[in-house]
Design an enzyme around this catalytic site. Structure first.
Site, PDB file in Angstrom:
ATOM      1  N   ASP A   8       0.634  -1.008  -0.124  1.00 27.81           N
ATOM      2  CA  ASP A   8      -0.139  -0.282   0.317  1.00 27.81           C
ATOM      3  C   ASP A   8       0.414   1.138   0.075  1.00 27.81           C
ATOM      4  O   ASP A   8      -0.115   2.200   0.623  1.00 27.81           O
ATOM      5  CB  ASP A   8      -0.968   0.090   1.394  1.00 27.81           C
ATOM      6  CG  ASP A   8      -2.300  -1.079   1.419  1.00 27.81           C
ATOM      7  OD1 ASP A   8      -1.456  -1.769  -0.101  1.00 27.81           O
ATOM      8  OD2 ASP A   8      -2.956  -1.246   1.910  1.00 27.81           O
ATOM      9  N   ASP A  43      -4.472  -1.187  -1.900  1.00 26.52           N
ATOM     10  CA  ASP A  43      -5.828  -0.634  -1.524  1.00 26.52           C
ATOM     11  C   ASP A  43      -6.904   0.271  -2.133  1.00 26.52           C
ATOM     12  O   ASP A  43      -6.404   0.444  -2.704  1.00 26.52           O
ATOM     13  CB  ASP A  43      -5.698   0.323  -0.173  1.00 26.52           C
ATOM     14  CG  ASP A  43      -6.610   0.106   1.129  1.00 26.52           C
ATOM     15  OD1 ASP A  43      -7.070  -1.456   1.180  1.00 26.52           O
ATOM     16  OD2 ASP A  43      -6.520   0.811   1.917  1.00 26.52           O
ATOM     17  N   HIS A  71     -11.296   0.953  -3.001  1.00 25.28           N
ATOM     18  CA  HIS A  71     -11.844   0.535  -2.128  1.00 25.28           C
ATOM     19  C   HIS A  71     -13.451   1.319  -2.918  1.00 25.28           C
ATOM     20  O   HIS A  71     -12.702   2.785  -3.767  1.00 25.28           O
ATOM     21  CB  HIS A  71     -12.438   1.330  -0.774  1.00 25.28           C
ATOM     22  CG  HIS A  71     -11.316   0.935   0.712  1.00 25.28           C
ATOM     23  ND1 HIS A  71     -11.223  -0.462   0.916  1.00 25.28           N
ATOM     24  CD2 HIS A  71     -10.212   1.014   1.036  1.00 25.28           C
ATOM     25  CE1 HIS A  71     -10.640  -0.762   1.973  1.00 25.28           C
ATOM     26  NE2 HIS A  71      -9.749   0.302   2.190  1.00 25.28           N
ATOM     27  N   HIS A 105     -17.393   2.643   0.026  1.00 26.18           N
ATOM     28  CA  HIS A 105     -17.446   1.700   1.362  1.00 26.18           C
ATOM     29  C   HIS A 105     -18.100   1.393   2.898  1.00 26.18           C
ATOM     30  O   HIS A 105     -17.598   2.356   3.012  1.00 26.18           O
ATOM     31  CB  HIS A 105     -15.457   1.159   1.473  1.00 26.18           C
ATOM     32  CG  HIS A 105     -14.582   0.132   2.625  1.00 26.18           C
ATOM     33  ND1 HIS A 105     -14.115   0.201   3.379  1.00 26.18           N
ATOM     34  CD2 HIS A 105     -14.973  -1.224   1.525  1.00 26.18           C
ATOM     35  CE1 HIS A 105     -14.332  -1.963   3.439  1.00 26.18           C
ATOM     36  NE2 HIS A 105     -14.898  -2.389   2.346  1.00 26.18           N
ATOM     37  N   HIS A 165     -10.515   7.286   2.000  1.00 25.52           N
ATOM     38  CA  HIS A 165      -9.180   6.697   1.547  1.00 25.52           C
ATOM     39  C   HIS A 165      -9.188   5.684   0.305  1.00 25.52           C
ATOM     40  O   HIS A 165     -10.587   4.913   0.107  1.00 25.52           O
ATOM     41  CB  HIS A 165      -8.267   6.398   2.521  1.00 25.52           C
ATOM     42  CG  HIS A 165      -8.570   5.452   3.438  1.00 25.52           C
ATOM     43  ND1 HIS A 165      -9.660   4.733   4.118  1.00 25.52           N
ATOM     44  CD2 HIS A 165      -8.061   3.824   2.396  1.00 25.52           C
ATOM     45  CE1 HIS A 165      -9.469   3.049   4.100  1.00 25.52           C
ATOM     46  NE2 HIS A 165      -8.789   2.856   3.584  1.00 25.52           N
ATOM     47  N   LYS A 207      -7.062  -4.828  -3.422  1.00 21.46           N
ATOM     48  CA  LYS A 207      -7.932  -5.274  -2.160  1.00 21.46           C
ATOM     49  C   LYS A 207      -8.615  -4.494  -1.720  1.00 21.46           C
ATOM     50  O   LYS A 207      -8.119  -3.402  -1.539  1.00 21.46           O
ATOM     51  CB  LYS A 207      -6.932  -5.907  -0.922  1.00 21.46           C
ATOM     52  CG  LYS A 207      -5.739  -5.094  -0.189  1.00 21.46           C
ATOM     53  CD  LYS A 207      -4.910  -4.868   0.489  1.00 21.46           C
ATOM     54  CE  LYS A 207      -3.827  -4.625   0.905  1.00 21.46           C
ATOM     55  NZ  LYS A 207      -4.822  -3.246   2.288  1.00 21.46           N
ATOM     56  N   CYS A 249      -2.126  -2.998   7.953  1.00 23.28           N
ATOM     57  CA  CYS A 249      -2.248  -3.379   6.523  1.00 23.28           C
ATOM     58  C   CYS A 249      -1.091  -5.604   6.495  1.00 23.28           C
ATOM     59  O   CYS A 249      -0.777  -5.998   6.209  1.00 23.28           O
ATOM     60  CB  CYS A 249      -2.328  -2.352   5.032  1.00 23.28           C
ATOM     61  SG  CYS A 249      -3.798  -2.261   4.482  1.00 23.28           S
TER      62      CYS A 249
HETATM   63  C1  VGL Z   1      -4.702   0.105   5.509  1.00 23.23           C
HETATM   64  C2  VGL Z   1      -6.720   1.302   6.850  1.00 23.23           C
HETATM   65  C3  VGL Z   1      -7.565   1.394   6.092  1.00 23.23           C
HETATM   66  C4  VGL Z   1      -3.617   0.042   5.912  1.00 23.23           C
HETATM   67  C5  VGL Z   1      -5.532   0.232   4.242  1.00 23.23           C
HETATM   68  O1  VGL Z   1      -2.977   0.142   4.241  1.00 23.23           O
HETATM   69  O2  VGL Z   1      -2.403   0.549   6.553  1.00 23.23           O
HETATM   70  N1  VGL Z   1      -5.210   0.957   6.809  1.00 23.23           N
HETATM   71  N2  VGL Z   1      -7.423   0.471   4.855  1.00 23.23           N
HETATM   72 ZN    ZN Z   2      -8.427   1.008   3.333  1.00 21.38          ZN
END
Ligand code: VGL
Ligand code: ZN
Length: 212
Positions: free
Chosen positions: A16, A54, A56, A60, A89, A114, A159
């Site tokens: 990410d 990430d 979404h 979401h 996000h 994801k 993550c």
């Molecule tokens: C993440 C919170 C929500 C991450 C992703 O990449 O750690 N944290 N979505």
């Molecule tokens: Zn996320």
């Protein structure tokens, strides 16, 4: 000092490295941008690299904005258990969901997206937060013959942590490159993540321990 030399059975998993997780982003990870040059350097030592993104939908269910009266970083009970609410996000196709412009994502052999199901979050690169829905990454990595996975990226306590724990559960050796990760750190979540990853049998090292 232990020197680790990546082999053909090793894969670097970069988690990410997206604009919304950078200091100016919607879900800022402090110093998130500091890992980008280090990750680029790390990738040079690996034959095989996978990156996660990430990804979404804009409504979401983990976005606090979808719930009147709720604020980001509060916790709710989802049908599958506790879930943190986040600022909007990494909405699919937006600049915030794009990789940091300096991240050498072209080196990734696979980009695994994801969190694309509206009603399930996915911190782990292997299995969504309902702990039932696989992303397909285990099969991909097994079929390619990888046995040891190195992890870098954001965020250490979400993550990266969940991915490392699942990697161990799936039978991979897991190595976390600590200085190539940064945390969000909500209410002690970084310390909890370090303990959990260690208990899962993950090895911690620093980028300098990797022979190039
Ligand atoms: C993440 C919170 C929500 C991450 C992703 O990449 O750690 N944290 N979505
Ligand atoms: Zn996320």
């Amino acid at each position: 000092m232990t020197r680790f030399r990546p082999t053909a059975a090793d894969c670097l998993v970069v988690v990410d490295l997206q604009n919304d997780f950078m200091p100016q982003g919607a879900l800022a990870v402090p110093e998130g941008d500091a890992v980008v040059p280090l990750v680029n350097h790390l990738m040079e030592g690996f034959e095989h690299v996978v990156a996660t993104q990430d990804w979404h939908p804009r409504d979401h269910f983990s976005f606090a904005s979808t719930r009147p009266g709720r604020a980001p970083f509060e916790t709710i009970e989802a049908p599958y258990g506790r879930q943190t609410l986040w600022p909007d996000h990494c909405v699919q196709g937006t600049p915030g969901a794009a990789f940091h412009p300096d991240f050498a994502a072209d080196r990734a052999q696979l980009i695994l997206r994801k969190g694309f199901r509206r009603d399930i979050d996915s911190y782990s690169a292997f299995c969504e937060n309902d702990r039932r829905t696989p992303t397909g990454l285990t099969g991909y990595l097994r079929e390619r013959g990888f046995r040891r996975l190195f992890f870098a990226g954001l965020a250490t306590d979400f993550c990266v942590r969940w991915s490392v724990e699942d990697a161990r559960r799936e039978g991979f050796e897991a190595v976390i490159v600590e200085d190539a990760c940064r945390a969000i750190d909500l209410e002690g979540s970084l310390a909890a993540a370090q303990t959990a990853m260690q208990s899962a049998g993950a090895v911690r090292l620093r980028a300098a321990d990797l022979a190039g």
